[in-house]
Design a protein around this motif. Sequence first.
Motif: not given
Length: 260
Positions: A16-24, A50-51, A57-68, A74-78
């Motif tokens: 279950l842990a490996d199948a979570m979106p975060d881990s994938a 979650q994705m 969390d991995v890419l941080g400031k390398d991300v210029s912009c984006g939309a979720v 289902h939004v859990k925060g900024a």
Amino acid sequence: MLTLRQDAQAIIDRALADAMPDSAVRRALEHFHRPSGRLVLIAAGKAAWQMAKAAYDVLGKDVSCGAVITKYDHVKGAIGTLELFEAGHPVPDENSYRATARALELVSGLTENDTVLFLLSGGGSALFESPLIPAEEMADVTKQLLACGADIVEMNTLRKRLSAVKGGRFAERCLPAKVFSIVLSDILGADFCVDIGMRMSVNPSIDPAVTDQVSVFTGKCTVQYGTFMLRSNNLQSRQVVSHDHYVFCRTFGKTLFDMT
């Protein structure tokens, strides 16, 4: 020494842990090469938040912009500077179209040095949508497909022909930038281009022949792309219902699609 029950529980917990979106997402990003130009993150689906959170969390400031774009509640925060949208599922609504329009704005004007990180999960076919027909008609098509029992393959075989972002068209809008996609599906053996409705490669098979793909129809069915005309042979009932953009058929005395 662990008991058999404890061993089984440990196996279940690990699976279950490996199948979570975060881990994938974290595993998939091990193969990602940061671009020399801009990095635009677009996430759509019920697991989009979650994705996107895991990727940010991995890419941080390398991300210029984006939309979720995710389902209501289902939004859990900024997430950094990413723009967050909640929209309709399983039937697309105005918020789906508004959020998708914003995503298309973010990927416009990119160069070959830029990359779009596209995170897609189940529900994306409704949440990420830009219809080629009037919005209310797209919603009505989806409702009638659901009502007649069409499965996700049958639904998206038709819906991608009515969409400006499905069937590889979103990838075309990202050109000349590269697109790196991470796709999660809850359908075993998924063919992502039909089960989720999105194909990430450019110039996809918007093939006029969909013979045997739409099982709610019997006989040979073809779709003529551009006019959205569906023709069917060998039907027990040959009554055809015409509409502005497409033709649907009635068979076995049951109205599969009635757009009149």
